[in-house]
Design an enzyme around this catalytic site. Structure first.
Site, PDB file in Angstrom:
ATOM      1  N   HIS A  72     -70.854  -7.519 -55.391  1.00  0.00           N
ATOM      2  CA  HIS A  72     -70.788  -6.065 -55.437  1.00  0.00           C
ATOM      3  C   HIS A  72     -69.508  -5.573 -54.771  1.00  0.00           C
ATOM      4  O   HIS A  72     -69.161  -6.012 -53.681  1.00  0.00           O
ATOM      5  CB  HIS A  72     -71.994  -5.449 -54.728  1.00  0.00           C
ATOM      6  CG  HIS A  72     -73.262  -5.559 -55.504  1.00  0.00           C
ATOM      7  ND1 HIS A  72     -74.389  -4.829 -55.200  1.00  0.00           N
ATOM      8  CD2 HIS A  72     -73.583  -6.294 -56.595  1.00  0.00           C
ATOM      9  CE1 HIS A  72     -75.353  -5.116 -56.056  1.00  0.00           C
ATOM     10  NE2 HIS A  72     -74.885  -6.021 -56.897  1.00  0.00           N
ATOM     11  N   TYR A 201     -78.355   4.082 -52.278  1.00  0.00           N
ATOM     12  CA  TYR A 201     -79.031   4.606 -51.096  1.00  0.00           C
ATOM     13  C   TYR A 201     -79.255   6.104 -51.319  1.00  0.00           C
ATOM     14  O   TYR A 201     -78.299   6.833 -51.610  1.00  0.00           O
ATOM     15  CB  TYR A 201     -78.169   4.421 -49.843  1.00  0.00           C
ATOM     16  CG  TYR A 201     -78.098   3.013 -49.318  1.00  0.00           C
ATOM     17  CD1 TYR A 201     -78.892   2.611 -48.243  1.00  0.00           C
ATOM     18  CD2 TYR A 201     -77.211   2.081 -49.849  1.00  0.00           C
ATOM     19  CE1 TYR A 201     -78.824   1.328 -47.725  1.00  0.00           C
ATOM     20  CE2 TYR A 201     -77.134   0.783 -49.351  1.00  0.00           C
ATOM     21  CZ  TYR A 201     -77.940   0.420 -48.292  1.00  0.00           C
ATOM     22  OH  TYR A 201     -77.871  -0.864 -47.792  1.00  0.00           O
ATOM     23  N   PRO A 292     -83.550  -2.658 -41.471  1.00  0.00           N
ATOM     24  CA  PRO A 292     -82.929  -3.228 -42.673  1.00  0.00           C
ATOM     25  C   PRO A 292     -81.961  -2.308 -43.393  1.00  0.00           C
ATOM     26  O   PRO A 292     -81.323  -2.735 -44.366  1.00  0.00           O
ATOM     27  CB  PRO A 292     -84.140  -3.538 -43.563  1.00  0.00           C
ATOM     28  CG  PRO A 292     -85.194  -2.577 -43.123  1.00  0.00           C
ATOM     29  CD  PRO A 292     -84.991  -2.402 -41.650  1.00  0.00           C
ATOM     30  N   LYS A 296     -78.274  -6.254 -42.270  1.00  0.00           N
ATOM     31  CA  LYS A 296     -77.520  -7.065 -41.312  1.00  0.00           C
ATOM     32  C   LYS A 296     -78.278  -8.240 -40.699  1.00  0.00           C
ATOM     33  O   LYS A 296     -77.672  -9.035 -39.986  1.00  0.00           O
ATOM     34  CB  LYS A 296     -77.015  -6.162 -40.171  1.00  0.00           C
ATOM     35  CG  LYS A 296     -76.003  -5.120 -40.613  1.00  0.00           C
ATOM     36  CD  LYS A 296     -74.785  -5.770 -41.246  1.00  0.00           C
ATOM     37  CE  LYS A 296     -73.805  -4.758 -41.768  1.00  0.00           C
ATOM     38  NZ  LYS A 296     -72.750  -5.374 -42.585  1.00  0.00           N
ATOM     39  N   TYR A 384     -70.084  -2.341 -43.455  1.00  0.00           N
ATOM     40  CA  TYR A 384     -71.013  -2.850 -44.472  1.00  0.00           C
ATOM     41  C   TYR A 384     -70.605  -4.238 -44.979  1.00  0.00           C
ATOM     42  O   TYR A 384     -71.459  -5.112 -45.150  1.00  0.00           O
ATOM     43  CB  TYR A 384     -71.083  -1.862 -45.642  1.00  0.00           C
ATOM     44  CG  TYR A 384     -72.313  -2.010 -46.483  1.00  0.00           C
ATOM     45  CD1 TYR A 384     -73.504  -1.400 -46.110  1.00  0.00           C
ATOM     46  CD2 TYR A 384     -72.323  -2.762 -47.654  1.00  0.00           C
ATOM     47  CE1 TYR A 384     -74.661  -1.521 -46.867  1.00  0.00           C
ATOM     48  CE2 TYR A 384     -73.462  -2.905 -48.416  1.00  0.00           C
ATOM     49  CZ  TYR A 384     -74.634  -2.282 -48.022  1.00  0.00           C
ATOM     50  OH  TYR A 384     -75.772  -2.429 -48.780  1.00  0.00           O
TER      51      TYR A 384
END
Length: 391
Positions: A72, A201, A292, A296, A384
């Site tokens: 991604h 998200y 979550p 991580k 991220y």
């Protein structure tokens, strides 16, 4: 029995540590309380940072990951009827994240260890550690009706949040930092086409939602819910309707399919300091838990292992204990930065009970700023894809 490093726990941390030590000629024995089927079947995280993929590749256990993992380059934020894409690759100089189930990485590492004929004991009962403050710690356990003992130079506690290793450290020598969030995630695994090629998200007035995947045909989807949520109240139909609403799904975007698994995941931030006591070293969930939202957990365990391998390699090569002494501080520097990011993502995207109009407007303003600021998007992207390793 005797070995150089006794490893308790056959999750990602324990198995990766064993493999990387083997590459360096350091002997280890891995003990796991559960069966192989259980360990390989438990569904956990599925997103790997760039550095985690690089580490698994260096360890020689990433062939299938590179064949089957989904790379991604970005993620989407949905809020207030908008969608904003965060260009992870463009903002971080080419870094990516990869979707590959934690249980798949565990399968790969188990297969490699067994193929190499190295010690890996499943269903080890009544595991206990002894003399951890000495230079000759020992592990005992029971298996097949027999008592076993293992003398070690070092013990690695990779046995998760509910394991025995952290509990073996005297309470007076351990400081615990803990936060339990007032919500949880209702997660499903569905045989359906993923909603998007990248993660979505979503912040919605009814609560947070996340659309991710495990493969091109299996979706992983989450809804914010109460920690004590009764799954019997969530029919498949209700789940799909709520997902479509919170994710702002457009026509044909959210494919409805058979739900293969359904469960509730608690949300917690937890850190135990220090991560070393004598010759016992904690790694992964034994030392820290993150919510979550930032994906991580497994990545932080891999980062711990990198630091521990470097320290043990120096120790067994006769270069002293300086890196072992620095292990906890080095790991915790990253742990707290990751805790900060995971907390920030969590508070930004979730709805809190009792949240007033002021708090709602502040969160929406922060999302709007994030969407419009290159600096803010870069901060999110850098965290991220994974912060740089200290080594």
């Amino acid at each position: 029995m005797r070995t150089q490093v006794g490893i308790i726990g056959a999750g990602p941390a324990g198995l990766l540590l064993a493999q990387m030590l083997h590459q360096r000629g350091i002997d280890s024995v891995v003990l796991e309380a559960r069966s192989r089927d259980y360990v390989e079947g438990r569904i956990r995280a599925g997103l790997l940072e760039q550095g985690a993929v690089d580490t698994l590749t260096e360890a020689g256990v990433a062939d299938r990951l590179h064949r089957e993992g989904l790379v991604h380059h970005g993620l989407a934020l949905r809020f207030a009827g908008r969608e904003e894409r965060i260009d992870l690759t463009g903002l971080t100089g080419g870094k990516v994240v990869t979707i590959y189930g934690q249980q798949e990485a565990v399968k790969d590492m188990i297969a490699r260890r067994l193929a190499d004929g190295l010690p890996l004991h499943f269903e080890a009962a009544d595991v206990a550690v002894h003399d951890i403050a000495s230079h000759r710690p020992r592990i005992t356990w029971r298996q097949d009706g027999r008592e076993h003992a293992l003398d070690c130079d070092v013990i690695a506690g990779c046995d998760g949040f509910h394991g025995i290793c952290r509990e073996a450290i005297p309470p007076a020598d351990l400081t615990i930092y803990d936060r339990i969030y007032p919500f949880a995630w209702l997660g499903i695994l569905s045989r359906s086409r993923p909603m998007s090629e990248e993660l979505i998200y979503a912040r919605h007035a009814r609560g947070f939602a996340l659309a991710t995947m495990r493969s091109t045909t299996v979706s992983r989807l989450y809804l914010q819910c109460a920690p004590e949520e009764d799954l019997s109240q969530w029919s498949d139909e209700r789940i799909w309707v709520e997902l479509a609403t919170r994710l702002g799904a457009r026509d044909g975007e959210l494919e409805v399919g058979p739900i293969l698994q359904k469960g509730v995941t608690a949300m917690r931030s937890f850190v135990a300091e220090p991560m070393r006591h004598g010759r016992l070293f904690l790694a992964g969930d034994a030392a820290h838990i993150v919510p979550p939202t930032g994906a991580k957990g497994m990545n932080l365990a891999i980062a711990d292992v990198r630091v521990l391998v470097r320290a043990l390699e120096a120790f067994f090569a006769g270069r002293g204990e300086a890196l072992m002494d620095a292990y906890s501080a080095t790991c915790l520097d990253r742990v707290w930065k990751v805790q900060r990011f995971s907390w920030w993502m969590t508070q930004l995207l979730h709805r809190y009970d009792g949240e007033d109009a002021f708090e709602e407007r502040v969160r929406m303003a922060e999302l709007d700023y994030l969407a419009g600021s290159v600096a803010a998007r870069t901060t999110l992207a850098e965290n991220y894809v994974g912060l740089p390793y200290m080594d």
